[in-house]
Design a protein around this motif. Structure first.
Motif, PDB file in Angstrom:
ATOM      1  N   TRP A  72       2.956  10.586   7.820  1.00 35.82           N
ATOM      2  CA  TRP A  72       2.294  10.054   6.636  1.00 35.82           C
ATOM      3  C   TRP A  72       2.326   8.531   6.653  1.00 35.82           C
ATOM      4  O   TRP A  72       3.355   7.928   6.972  1.00 35.82           O
ATOM      5  CB  TRP A  72       2.988  10.541   5.358  1.00 35.82           C
ATOM      6  N   LEU A  73       1.216   7.928   6.255  1.00 39.76           N
ATOM      7  CA  LEU A  73       1.139   6.485   6.069  1.00 39.76           C
ATOM      8  C   LEU A  73       0.737   6.240   4.624  1.00 39.76           C
ATOM      9  O   LEU A  73      -0.328   6.686   4.191  1.00 39.76           O
ATOM     10  CB  LEU A  73       0.125   5.852   7.025  1.00 39.76           C
ATOM     11  N   HIS A  74       1.599   5.588   3.884  1.00 39.78           N
ATOM     12  CA  HIS A  74       1.403   5.344   2.458  1.00 39.78           C
ATOM     13  C   HIS A  74       0.978   3.901   2.217  1.00 39.78           C
ATOM     14  O   HIS A  74       1.332   3.009   2.984  1.00 39.78           O
ATOM     15  CB  HIS A  74       2.724   5.551   1.691  1.00 39.78           C
ATOM     16  N   VAL A  75       0.298   3.688   1.094  1.00 35.59           N
ATOM     17  CA  VAL A  75      -0.020   2.325   0.666  1.00 35.59           C
ATOM     18  C   VAL A  75      -0.159   2.299  -0.849  1.00 35.59           C
ATOM     19  O   VAL A  75      -0.666   3.242  -1.451  1.00 35.59           O
ATOM     20  CB  VAL A  75      -1.305   1.791   1.344  1.00 35.59           C
ATOM     21  N   ASP A  76       0.322   1.239  -1.451  1.00 36.64           N
ATOM     22  CA  ASP A  76       0.068   0.930  -2.864  1.00 36.64           C
ATOM     23  C   ASP A  76      -0.898  -0.240  -2.861  1.00 36.64           C
ATOM     24  O   ASP A  76      -0.814  -1.099  -1.986  1.00 36.64           O
ATOM     25  CB  ASP A  76       1.333   0.459  -3.585  1.00 36.64           C
ATOM     26  N   PHE A  77      -1.771  -0.292  -3.857  1.00 37.48           N
ATOM     27  CA  PHE A  77      -2.699  -1.422  -3.918  1.00 37.48           C
ATOM     28  C   PHE A  77      -3.211  -1.618  -5.325  1.00 37.48           C
ATOM     29  O   PHE A  77      -3.195  -0.692  -6.142  1.00 37.48           O
ATOM     30  CB  PHE A  77      -3.874  -1.234  -2.946  1.00 37.48           C
ATOM     31  N   GLU A  78      -3.662  -2.823  -5.588  1.00 38.28           N
ATOM     32  CA  GLU A  78      -4.281  -3.142  -6.866  1.00 38.28           C
ATOM     33  C   GLU A  78      -5.708  -2.612  -6.863  1.00 38.28           C
ATOM     34  O   GLU A  78      -6.309  -2.417  -5.797  1.00 38.28           O
ATOM     35  CB  GLU A  78      -4.265  -4.650  -7.093  1.00 38.28           C
ATOM     36  N   ASP A  79      -6.277  -2.402  -8.054  1.00 39.73           N
ATOM     37  CA  ASP A  79      -7.615  -1.823  -8.168  1.00 39.73           C
ATOM     38  C   ASP A  79      -8.665  -2.560  -7.357  1.00 39.73           C
ATOM     39  O   ASP A  79      -9.566  -1.944  -6.796  1.00 39.73           O
ATOM     40  CB  ASP A  79      -8.054  -1.758  -9.634  1.00 39.73           C
ATOM     41  N   GLY A  80      -8.546  -3.879  -7.244  1.00 41.28           N
ATOM     42  CA  GLY A  80      -9.532  -4.656  -6.501  1.00 41.28           C
ATOM     43  C   GLY A  80      -9.545  -4.370  -5.009  1.00 41.28           C
ATOM     44  O   GLY A  80     -10.489  -4.740  -4.313  1.00 41.28           O
TER      45      GLY A  80
ATOM     46  N   GLY B 160       3.742   7.641  -8.696  1.00 43.06           N
ATOM     47  CA  GLY B 160       4.424   7.043  -9.834  1.00 43.06           C
ATOM     48  C   GLY B 160       5.058   5.732  -9.428  1.00 43.06           C
ATOM     49  O   GLY B 160       5.301   5.466  -8.248  1.00 43.06           O
ATOM     50  N   LEU B 161       5.354   4.908 -10.437  1.00 47.30           N
ATOM     51  CA  LEU B 161       5.925   3.601 -10.183  1.00 47.30           C
ATOM     52  C   LEU B 161       6.768   3.192 -11.383  1.00 47.30           C
ATOM     53  O   LEU B 161       6.375   3.406 -12.526  1.00 47.30           O
ATOM     54  CB  LEU B 161       4.793   2.587  -9.971  1.00 47.30           C
TER      55      LEU B 161
END
Length: 131
Positions: free
Chosen positions: A102-110, A127-128
């Motif tokens: 698995w490769l995960h990423v969090d990002f802002e809407d932009g 969740g955060l």
């Protein structure tokens, strides 16, 4: 001009700090990237054009099957040319080769279009907690 991607490529802290300052518009914190990535990361990818650093992504992991894309940055003058997607693609190949599933990423809407469309991530529930 040719872009090269280097897994666990050599870099200087000053170069990555300058790239982050330019890419994120901050004042350029004095981060010891070398210690950080050697201590906590599966690896990292450096993108270079004519020997100069134009992109960087850190790949943290849990020591098992989960890898995490962090700190993706491309110099503003080099954006919208596929460098960011190239960084993430190389990160994914190398994480897979290391046994990650698995490769995960969090990002802002932009950045949604970049990560979902250009890089191929799929949306998930997550969740955060701000600490």
């Amino acid at each position: 001009m040719t872009i090269t991607y280097e897994w666990r490529g050599e870099f200087g802290n000053a170069a990555v700090n300058a790239l982050h300052a330019e890419g994120f518009g901050d004042r350029g914190a004095d981060v010891d990237w070398l210690t950080r990535v050697h201590r906590h990361s599966l690896g990292w990818v450096c993108a270079r054009r004519e020997g100069g650093l134009v992109g960087f992504v850190n790949v943290a992991w849990d020591g098992g099957v989960h890898a995490f894309v962090l700190d993706t940055v491309v110099a503003p003058r080099s954006r919208r040319s596929g460098i960011g997607a190239g960084l993430v693609a190389e990160a994914g190949r190398r994480a897979r080769a290391a046994g990650c599933s698995w490769l995960h990423v969090d990002f802002e809407d932009g950045l949604r279009e970049f990560y979902l469309d250009a890089c191929g991530f799929r949306p998930t529930s997550a969740g955060l907690i701000a600490l």
